[in-house]
Design a protein around this motif. Structure first.
Motif, PDB file in Angstrom:
ATOM      1  N   GLU A 165       0.741  -1.213   0.037  1.00 38.01           N
ATOM      2  CA  GLU A 165      -0.048   0.014  -0.094  1.00 38.01           C
ATOM      3  C   GLU A 165       0.883   1.288   0.011  1.00 38.01           C
ATOM      4  O   GLU A 165       0.464   2.230  -0.515  1.00 38.01           O
ATOM      5  CB  GLU A 165      -0.901   0.024   1.348  1.00 38.01           C
ATOM      6  N   GLU A 166       1.953   1.177   1.066  1.00 35.24           N
ATOM      7  CA  GLU A 166       2.729   2.493   1.008  1.00 35.24           C
ATOM      8  C   GLU A 166       3.590   2.521  -0.573  1.00 35.24           C
ATOM      9  O   GLU A 166       3.899   3.687  -0.765  1.00 35.24           O
ATOM     10  CB  GLU A 166       3.947   2.544   2.182  1.00 35.24           C
ATOM     11  N   ILE A 167       3.982   1.452  -1.096  1.00 35.52           N
ATOM     12  CA  ILE A 167       4.497   1.618  -2.320  1.00 35.52           C
ATOM     13  C   ILE A 167       3.641   2.270  -3.516  1.00 35.52           C
ATOM     14  O   ILE A 167       4.051   3.216  -4.092  1.00 35.52           O
ATOM     15  CB  ILE A 167       5.130   0.347  -2.692  1.00 35.52           C
ATOM     16  N   ALA A 168       2.344   1.763  -3.603  1.00 32.53           N
ATOM     17  CA  ALA A 168       1.610   2.261  -4.423  1.00 32.53           C
ATOM     18  C   ALA A 168       1.297   3.844  -4.323  1.00 32.53           C
ATOM     19  O   ALA A 168       1.011   4.364  -5.356  1.00 32.53           O
ATOM     20  CB  ALA A 168       0.216   1.748  -4.411  1.00 32.53           C
ATOM     21  N   VAL A 229      -2.136 -11.174  -5.784  1.00 34.73           N
ATOM     22  CA  VAL A 229      -2.938 -10.345  -6.966  1.00 34.73           C
ATOM     23  C   VAL A 229      -3.880  -9.581  -6.494  1.00 34.73           C
ATOM     24  O   VAL A 229      -4.296  -8.257  -6.616  1.00 34.73           O
ATOM     25  CB  VAL A 229      -3.415 -11.027  -8.045  1.00 34.73           C
ATOM     26  N   ALA A 230      -4.776 -10.031  -5.560  1.00 34.67           N
ATOM     27  CA  ALA A 230      -5.790  -9.501  -4.892  1.00 34.67           C
ATOM     28  C   ALA A 230      -5.422  -8.327  -4.061  1.00 34.67           C
ATOM     29  O   ALA A 230      -6.262  -7.215  -4.199  1.00 34.67           O
ATOM     30  CB  ALA A 230      -6.813 -10.298  -4.136  1.00 34.67           C
ATOM     31  N   ARG A 231      -4.337  -8.545  -3.233  1.00 37.48           N
ATOM     32  CA  ARG A 231      -4.030  -7.563  -2.457  1.00 37.48           C
ATOM     33  C   ARG A 231      -3.347  -6.277  -3.096  1.00 37.48           C
ATOM     34  O   ARG A 231      -3.413  -5.107  -2.975  1.00 37.48           O
ATOM     35  CB  ARG A 231      -2.864  -8.011  -1.696  1.00 37.48           C
ATOM     36  N   MET A 232      -2.512  -6.659  -4.498  1.00 37.54           N
ATOM     37  CA  MET A 232      -2.074  -5.708  -5.151  1.00 37.54           C
ATOM     38  C   MET A 232      -3.144  -4.648  -5.908  1.00 37.54           C
ATOM     39  O   MET A 232      -3.035  -3.617  -5.933  1.00 37.54           O
ATOM     40  CB  MET A 232      -1.106  -6.510  -6.110  1.00 37.54           C
ATOM     41  N   VAL A 233      -4.101  -5.523  -6.174  1.00 34.28           N
ATOM     42  CA  VAL A 233      -5.297  -4.698  -6.892  1.00 34.28           C
ATOM     43  C   VAL A 233      -5.685  -3.642  -6.055  1.00 34.28           C
ATOM     44  O   VAL A 233      -6.032  -2.352  -6.222  1.00 34.28           O
ATOM     45  CB  VAL A 233      -6.415  -5.821  -7.646  1.00 34.28           C
ATOM     46  N   ASP A 234      -6.084  -4.073  -4.900  1.00 37.62           N
ATOM     47  CA  ASP A 234      -6.472  -3.298  -3.894  1.00 37.62           C
ATOM     48  C   ASP A 234      -5.834  -2.026  -3.398  1.00 37.62           C
ATOM     49  O   ASP A 234      -6.089  -0.937  -3.615  1.00 37.62           O
ATOM     50  CB  ASP A 234      -6.907  -4.047  -2.335  1.00 37.62           C
ATOM     51  N   CYS A 236      -3.498  -0.739  -5.400  1.00 35.17           N
ATOM     52  CA  CYS A 236      -3.585   0.031  -6.695  1.00 35.17           C
ATOM     53  C   CYS A 236      -4.532   1.214  -6.616  1.00 35.17           C
ATOM     54  O   CYS A 236      -4.618   2.242  -7.051  1.00 35.17           O
ATOM     55  CB  CYS A 236      -3.213  -0.691  -8.056  1.00 35.17           C
ATOM     56  N   VAL A 237      -5.830   0.331  -6.759  1.00 40.82           N
ATOM     57  CA  VAL A 237      -7.156   0.922  -6.944  1.00 40.82           C
ATOM     58  C   VAL A 237      -7.056   2.429  -5.654  1.00 40.82           C
ATOM     59  O   VAL A 237      -7.438   3.300  -5.937  1.00 40.82           O
ATOM     60  CB  VAL A 237      -8.461   0.249  -6.421  1.00 40.82           C
ATOM     61  N   LEU A 238      -6.800   1.894  -4.453  1.00 38.92           N
ATOM     62  CA  LEU A 238      -6.627   2.557  -3.382  1.00 38.92           C
ATOM     63  C   LEU A 238      -5.943   4.064  -3.522  1.00 38.92           C
ATOM     64  O   LEU A 238      -6.163   5.156  -3.490  1.00 38.92           O
ATOM     65  CB  LEU A 238      -5.970   2.094  -2.151  1.00 38.92           C
ATOM     66  N   HIS A 239      -4.714   3.893  -4.557  1.00 37.93           N
ATOM     67  CA  HIS A 239      -3.833   5.208  -4.916  1.00 37.93           C
ATOM     68  C   HIS A 239      -3.955   5.475  -6.423  1.00 37.93           C
ATOM     69  O   HIS A 239      -3.166   6.278  -6.810  1.00 37.93           O
ATOM     70  CB  HIS A 239      -2.590   4.796  -4.623  1.00 37.93           C
ATOM     71  N   GLY A 240      -5.149   5.116  -6.998  1.00 45.78           N
ATOM     72  CA  GLY A 240      -5.333   5.581  -8.583  1.00 45.78           C
ATOM     73  C   GLY A 240      -4.472   5.039  -9.528  1.00 45.78           C
ATOM     74  O   GLY A 240      -3.850   5.903 -10.365  1.00 45.78           O
ATOM     75  N   ILE A 241      -3.874   3.910  -9.244  1.00 43.75           N
ATOM     76  CA  ILE A 241      -2.657   3.476 -10.127  1.00 43.75           C
ATOM     77  C   ILE A 241      -3.125   2.123 -10.794  1.00 43.75           C
ATOM     78  O   ILE A 241      -4.168   1.391 -10.208  1.00 43.75           O
ATOM     79  CB  ILE A 241      -1.254   3.498  -9.691  1.00 43.75           C
ATOM     80  N   LEU A 242      -2.372   1.574 -11.851  1.00 40.63           N
ATOM     81  CA  LEU A 242      -2.898   0.233 -12.481  1.00 40.63           C
ATOM     82  C   LEU A 242      -2.066  -1.046 -12.091  1.00 40.63           C
ATOM     83  O   LEU A 242      -0.834  -1.139 -12.099  1.00 40.63           O
ATOM     84  CB  LEU A 242      -2.793   0.475 -13.902  1.00 40.63           C
ATOM     85  N   PHE A 261      -3.770 -15.320 -17.102  1.00 42.21           N
ATOM     86  CA  PHE A 261      -3.819 -13.772 -17.551  1.00 42.21           C
ATOM     87  C   PHE A 261      -5.547 -13.839 -17.249  1.00 42.21           C
ATOM     88  O   PHE A 261      -5.866 -12.408 -16.845  1.00 42.21           O
ATOM     89  CB  PHE A 261      -3.669 -13.712 -19.096  1.00 42.21           C
ATOM     90  N   ARG A 262      -6.267 -14.580 -17.525  1.00 38.14           N
ATOM     91  CA  ARG A 262      -7.675 -14.090 -17.282  1.00 38.14           C
ATOM     92  C   ARG A 262      -8.132 -14.088 -15.795  1.00 38.14           C
ATOM     93  O   ARG A 262      -8.948 -13.286 -15.512  1.00 38.14           O
ATOM     94  CB  ARG A 262      -8.535 -15.304 -18.068  1.00 38.14           C
ATOM     95  N   ASN A 263      -7.642 -14.908 -15.122  1.00 41.08           N
ATOM     96  CA  ASN A 263      -7.646 -14.819 -13.561  1.00 41.08           C
ATOM     97  C   ASN A 263      -7.336 -13.458 -13.159  1.00 41.08           C
ATOM     98  O   ASN A 263      -8.002 -12.668 -12.343  1.00 41.08           O
ATOM     99  CB  ASN A 263      -6.823 -15.759 -12.815  1.00 41.08           C
ATOM    100  N   ALA A 264      -6.201 -12.681 -13.619  1.00 42.73           N
ATOM    101  CA  ALA A 264      -5.755 -11.568 -13.296  1.00 42.73           C
ATOM    102  C   ALA A 264      -6.699 -10.569 -13.785  1.00 42.73           C
ATOM    103  O   ALA A 264      -7.164  -9.445 -13.130  1.00 42.73           O
ATOM    104  CB  ALA A 264      -4.450 -11.353 -14.035  1.00 42.73           C
ATOM    105  N   PHE A 265      -7.140 -10.748 -15.027  1.00 41.91           N
ATOM    106  CA  PHE A 265      -8.094  -9.706 -15.586  1.00 41.91           C
ATOM    107  C   PHE A 265      -9.243  -9.678 -14.674  1.00 41.91           C
ATOM    108  O   PHE A 265      -9.968  -8.695 -14.545  1.00 41.91           O
ATOM    109  CB  PHE A 265      -8.445 -10.001 -17.040  1.00 41.91           C
ATOM    110  N   LEU A 266     -10.046 -10.855 -14.503  1.00 43.74           N
ATOM    111  CA  LEU A 266     -11.305 -10.831 -13.669  1.00 43.74           C
ATOM    112  C   LEU A 266     -10.918 -10.356 -12.377  1.00 43.74           C
ATOM    113  O   LEU A 266     -11.937  -9.563 -11.822  1.00 43.74           O
ATOM    114  CB  LEU A 266     -11.867 -12.210 -13.402  1.00 43.74           C
ATOM    115  N   LEU A 267      -9.847 -10.345 -11.476  1.00 44.74           N
ATOM    116  CA  LEU A 267      -9.728  -9.815 -10.398  1.00 44.74           C
ATOM    117  C   LEU A 267      -9.100  -8.310 -10.381  1.00 44.74           C
ATOM    118  O   LEU A 267      -9.224  -7.653  -9.251  1.00 44.74           O
ATOM    119  CB  LEU A 267      -8.377 -10.610  -9.687  1.00 44.74           C
ATOM    120  N   GLY A 268      -9.000  -7.721 -11.549  1.00 44.59           N
ATOM    121  CA  GLY A 268      -8.971  -6.130 -11.864  1.00 44.59           C
ATOM    122  C   GLY A 268      -7.676  -5.980 -12.546  1.00 44.59           C
ATOM    123  O   GLY A 268      -7.508  -4.695 -12.602  1.00 44.59           O
TER     124      GLY A 268
END
Ligand SMILES: CC(=O)SCCNC(=O)CCNC(=O)[C@H](O)C(C)(C)COP(=O)(O)OP(=O)(O)OC[C@H]1O[C@@H](n2cnc3c(N)ncnc32)[C@H](O)[C@@H]1OP(=O)(O)O
Ligand SMILES: O=CC(=O)O
Ligand SMILES: [Mg+2]
Length: 356
Positions: A165-168, A229-234, A236-242, A261-268
């Motif tokens: 989170e602090e990195i993002a 992946v789920a933690r990374m997505v959260d 990134c979204v918290l800080h408006g990055i991809l 790839f599809r698992n990652a796409f579906l997770l965000g």
């Protein structure tokens, strides 16, 4: 910690103002090539026409005695070509390596106006991004750049995950984060030797029936990367990055690559790395929403009017929340269709059929 008031101030006198919003450009595949490999480098213009992002890799997969050649090769490729709307990124060597300082100084000075994003490997915490942030500002100011370079971190150490989170949120330069499953597995002392993907040993098994322990018990392989992946997505979204999935190393197994790839796409996630030309079209297919899904999303949006209330469409309840889900898909489709006429046509044809 920097005061929130200073967050968007340049970190060096004369450096360009940091961006306030990360551009939502297509980046379904970040295609890696080795600029020290003359054959691969010569294919850069041809590759650029097929990918959203072309990345000159200077780090792992480039032999130690080819690091200078890779750096010089990337400078040449950037100078000799105009890649149009295709973004040019680089992955520099890790911050503890003997090469990274020259990577950053050379690339920003020589081709800083051509590069969009600098991928930084093995980021452990916000301190790594702060180091790069200030150095880039100094180099940008000296080179007279008018557009700030963005930074992409690879999530590939256990401490990086603990600090994701602090990195993002470490800098307005932060464009996104990719999962690096190979280094991360090593850092965590996971016992897989694969570069991404699942593992047949990581499974759950149905309960025994009638006391029979060995026969008739189905197993289901699980996803080793789901949590990260789920933690990374959260984060990134918290800080408006991809967020992005990284490499899938079994080049031959195009089926499992597509699944990962599809698992990652579906997770965000918005994209993944392509390591070999065969992975380019897999990423394009997976990270572009399917025409049927886009048609459905547009149908729900049209039926929901101002987006409030509840309706039944084809037996499925839709309300304020589900229309937001549909907007995510429809907005991504519109953004991709804007630069891909074939996709635009497929989306419009499917929508026409769904609304008929
Ligand atoms: C864990 C991580 O850090 S992942 C990120 C770092 N790793 C990388 O960047 C690896 C990038 N990929 C590669 O280096 C290569 O794909 C390799 C070494 C894995 C395989 O390369 P090859 O043995 O040449 O594979 P293959 O024979 O199937 O290649 C077919 C053609 O595609 C070309 N090709 C292969 N990979 C790429 C690529 N990434 N970009 C452009 N062209 C490529 C080859 O040069 C070859 O060209 P040719 O037909 O003109 O001779
Ligand atoms: O750099 C990528 C990885 O998986 O390691
Ligand atoms: Mg790595």
């Amino acid at each position: 910690m920097r005061s929130p008031k200073d967050f968007f101030a340049p970190l060096a006198i004369g450096a360009p103002d940091p961006v306030r919003q990360i551009p939502a450009l297509p980046s379904r595949m970040i295609h890696f090539f080795d600029p020290s490999n003359e054959k691969m480098a010569a294919k850069a213009p041809e590759l650029a026409a097929k990918v959203d992002v072309l990345l000159g890799n200077l780090e792992d997969a480039v032999k130690a005695d080819r690091k200078e050649a890779a750096r010089a090769g990337l400078v040449r490729v950037a100078r000799d070509n105009d890649f149009g709307t295709t973004q040019l990124w680089t992955r520099v060597n890790s911050l503890d390596s003997p090469w990274v300082l020259d990577d950053l100084v050379t690339l920003v000075t020589e081709i800083g106006d051509k590069l969009d994003v600098i991928m930084v490997p093995k980021v452990e915490g916000a301190h790594d991004i702060h180091y790069v942030d200030r150095l880039l500002a100094q180099l940008e100011a000296r080179a007279g750049l008018t557009k700030p370079l963005l930074v992409h971190a690879i999530l590939e150490t256990a401490s990086g995950v603990a600090n994701v989170e602090e990195i993002a949120g470490a800098s307005p330069r932060m464009q996104g984060i990719s999962l690096g499953p190979a280094d991360l597995a090593a850092s965590r002392r996971m016992k897989t030797t694969r570069v991404g993907g699942g593992h047949p040993g990581y499974l759950v098994r149905t309960d025994p029936i009638g006391g029979e322990l060995t026969e008739g018990r189905t197993t289901y392989q699980q996803d080793l990367w789901h949590y990260t992946v789920a933690r990374m997505v959260d984060a990134c979204v918290l800080h408006g990055i991809l967020p992005y999935y990284g490499p899938f190393g079994d080049i031959r197994d195009v089926v499992a690559c597509e699944d990962q790839f599809r698992n990652a796409f579906l997770l965000g996630c918005v994209g993944a790395w392509s390591l070999h030309p065969v992975q380019i079209d897999i990423a394009r297919k997976v990270f572009s929403p399917a025409p049927g899904d886009v048609a459905w999303a547009r149908k729900v949006i049209a039926a929901m009017g101002d987006g409030t209330g509840a309706v039944l469409i084809d037996g499925k309840m839709q309300d304020d929340a589900s229309v937001k889900q549909c907007r995510v898909v429809a907005e991504l489709a519109d953004a991709l269709a804007a630069s891909d006429p074939e996709l635009a046509e497929a989306y419009d044809a499917a929508t026409k059929e769904a609304l008929a």
